[in-house]
Write an enzyme that holds these catalytic residues in place. Structure first.
Site, mmCIF file in Angstrom:
data_model
loop_
_atom_site.group_PDB
_atom_site.id
_atom_site.type_symbol
_atom_site.label_atom_id
_atom_site.label_comp_id
_atom_site.label_asym_id
_atom_site.label_seq_id
_atom_site.Cartn_x
_atom_site.Cartn_y
_atom_site.Cartn_z
ATOM 1 N N LYS A 1 0.836 -1.198 0.000
ATOM 2 C CA LYS A 1 0.000 0.000 0.000
ATOM 3 C C LYS A 1 0.872 1.249 0.000
ATOM 4 O O LYS A 1 1.876 1.317 0.723
ATOM 5 C CB LYS A 1 -0.918 -0.019 1.221
ATOM 6 C CG LYS A 1 -1.926 1.116 1.271
ATOM 7 C CD LYS A 1 -2.876 0.953 2.454
ATOM 8 C CE LYS A 1 -3.887 2.079 2.498
ATOM 9 N NZ LYS A 1 -4.858 1.935 3.619
ATOM 10 N N SER B 1 -9.394 2.569 2.116
ATOM 11 C CA SER B 1 -8.369 3.199 1.316
ATOM 12 C C SER B 1 -7.361 2.211 0.726
ATOM 13 O O SER B 1 -6.492 2.610 -0.047
ATOM 14 C CB SER B 1 -7.610 4.214 2.175
ATOM 15 O OG SER B 1 -6.950 3.553 3.256
ATOM 16 N N SER C 1 -10.408 0.229 6.327
ATOM 17 C CA SER C 1 -9.832 0.308 4.988
ATOM 18 C C SER C 1 -9.093 -0.928 4.519
ATOM 19 O O SER C 1 -8.599 -0.957 3.398
ATOM 20 C CB SER C 1 -8.913 1.531 4.892
ATOM 21 O OG SER C 1 -9.677 2.704 4.980
#
Length: 508
Positions: free
Chosen positions: A97, A173, A197
């Protein structure tokens, strides 16, 4: 770096902000006193900084992929970093990420404000993955500063698309991580979770995602949002691969203030054990939420619970009344906490022991002051509300919400004395369509409208996992499993058992 002492005008501005009401004569005295006190910083400049290790060479520094090289827009950057020649993750490709530091690889964190930042360190989870033989093949796209539950504020365009139906959002996210898993471009991915997320994109995009017990996985070397809400964990196309990844990244590193009295387990060895006798509790307050719940989602999760029943588990309904107020508490904590740490605190703040990435502090601190207009609508709205509440009401509501968070946790714990796992929809609704416009109201609704069931468990720190249970109206549905603190292994075992009995995984 050399520290320059402040002039009297600067001191007067500081004095006025704090209500010191210093006279001109007093300012003269304080100017000298402050200058004398700052001399110690010259000595600090003489020391070399502490930097997280970078143990593995970058085979390719890579590039930002576009068009056909980035189907679904899941990648922020492609690269190649092979890990150890052998290990439990040898042969596995991993997406990281893009709020996680990987030395030498640009980190945008979804915002033009971070354009040009290249970390010099590897986050602890990155080093652990490489030590285990994993091959890191890129950074996965995120929305702006990861403060967006839908996935409509990221930079650069275009936004990640749902791997099942590109007309819909992938969830956020960690949306880029879900997309590269859904498209079969990576075997594993790192996700982050402050309001859901890891679990929201897993639910909307049809993969597996575990938010571990708070502090089980070190957050060291990762851009934070709020110290008490920050989690990092595994995403994959199977519960077993989530367990395999957690086995590698779990445990204290001595550098993360979020970690306290960490208890690890063997997350793989017990996966195949029977779940007969397990007690499953359908959390009443997670279903039939007015204005949010979609009936097909509720029904799919109730039907999925019967799979456990057929495997010998018992299923009953349990209640934690404060779950209905969990998002309210989370909102109060996130607004003021993120304003203080993520923005005013230049990503690391103060008053916590642990590792501080000073190159990130330096870059972001300068960039956010120069480019404040480039913050996303979600961040701007949060800061305006958070700053107002902390200054107008002296952080009273942040403090009270944190106190009430303990009461919420106690209610979950009480329910988890009656049962072994809680079950509820990960998100009350299936994936939302991409917003047609970028008006403030539309963006906020798209970005923050799906946290109802996920956010409370970021406050309480219970392990929470989204499991894909099927497709309804062409879109994935996720079931969330909640366990007792440090019982992540049981959560994974139940998820694995469900997958074996249903072969559930809508992604490729």
């Amino acid at each position: 770096m050399s520290v320059k002492p402040p002039c009297q005008l600067t001191l007067k501005q500081i004095s006025d902000e704090y209500g010191f009401d210093l006279s001109p004569e007093e300012l003269v005295d304080y100017e000298q006193a402050v200058a004398n006190s700052l001399k110690v910083y010259g000595r600090i400049d003489e020391f070399a900084d502490e930097i997280l290790p970078v143990k593995y060479p970058r085979a390719s520094m890579g590039y930002r992929p576009v068009y056909e090289e980035n189907p679904g827009n899941g990648w922020a950057w492609k690269c190649s970093i092979p890990g150890a020649e052998s290990g439990p993750l040898a042969g596995y490709t991993v997406g990281i990420k893009d709020n996680v530091m990987v030395a030498g690889i640009p980190m945008l964190n979804g915002s033009p404000i971070m354009e040009g930042y290249i970390p010099r360190e590897d986050a602890t989870v990155v080093t652990r993955l490489l030590d285990a033989g994993a091959h890191i093949i890129g950074k996965t796209a995120v929305p702006a500063f990861c403060f967006d539950g839908g996935g409509c504020t990221g930079y650069p365009e275009p936004q990640p698309e749902n791997p099942i139906d590109p007309d819909y959002m992938a969830g956020s996210s960690s949306n880029g991580s879900a997309v590269v898993l859904g498209n079969g471009e990576a075997d594993l991915a790192i996700g982050g979770d402050q309001g859901g997320s890891i679990r929201m994109p897993a639910s909307w995009s049809g993969c597996y995602g575990l938010k571990p017990t708070k502090g089980l996985v070190p957050y060291t070397g990762i851009f934070p949002i709020e110290l008490t809400l920050d989690h990092v964990g595994p995403m994959a196309r199977s519960a077993e691969d989530c367990a395999r990844m957690l086995q590698v990244i779990a445990g204290p590193d001595g550098l993360d203030p979020r970690q306290y009295d960490v208890r690890t387990d063997d997350y793989l060895s017990g996966l195949g054990n029977s779940i007969s006798g397990l007690r499953i509790g359908l959390l009443r307050e997670g279903f039939d939420i007015p204005g949010m719940s979609e009936s097909d989602v509720d029904e799919a999760v109730r039907e999925a619970a019967k799979v456990f029943e057929r495997a010998g588990a018992s299923v009953m309904e349990v209640s934690a009344p404060m779950h209905s107020d969990g998002l309210t508490l989370w909102s109060a904590i996130a607004a003021e906490g993120a304003t203080e740490l993520m923005v005013r605190g230049d990503a690391f703040g103060t008053n916590a022991r642990g590792h501080y990435s000073t190159d990130l502090v330096d870059f972001y601190g300068r960039a956010r002051r120069a480019r404040g207009r480039d913050f996303s609508q979600t961040v701007k709205a949060t800061v305006l509300a958070g700053h107002y509440m902390s200054t107008r009401y002296n952080r009273h509501y942040y403090a009270k919400a944190q106190n009430l968070g303990r009461r919420l946790s106690e209610q979950y714990d009480a329910a988890l004395k009656q049962v072994d796992l809680l079950v509820l929809p990960t998100t009350p609704m299936k994936a939302m369509r991409k917003p047609e416009d970028r008006s403030l109201s539309t963006v906020l609704s798209s970005a923050l409208g799906n946290l109802y069931n996920t956010a409370p468990f970021d406050i309480t720190g219970h392990p929470a996992m989204s499991v894909p249970i099927g497709i309804s109206d062409g879109l994935p549905v996720g079931m969330m499993l909640i366990g007792r603190h440090w019982e992540d292994a049981l959560v994974l075992r139940a998820a694995h058992s469900f997958q074996l009995k249903t072969s559930s995984c809508p992604v490729k």
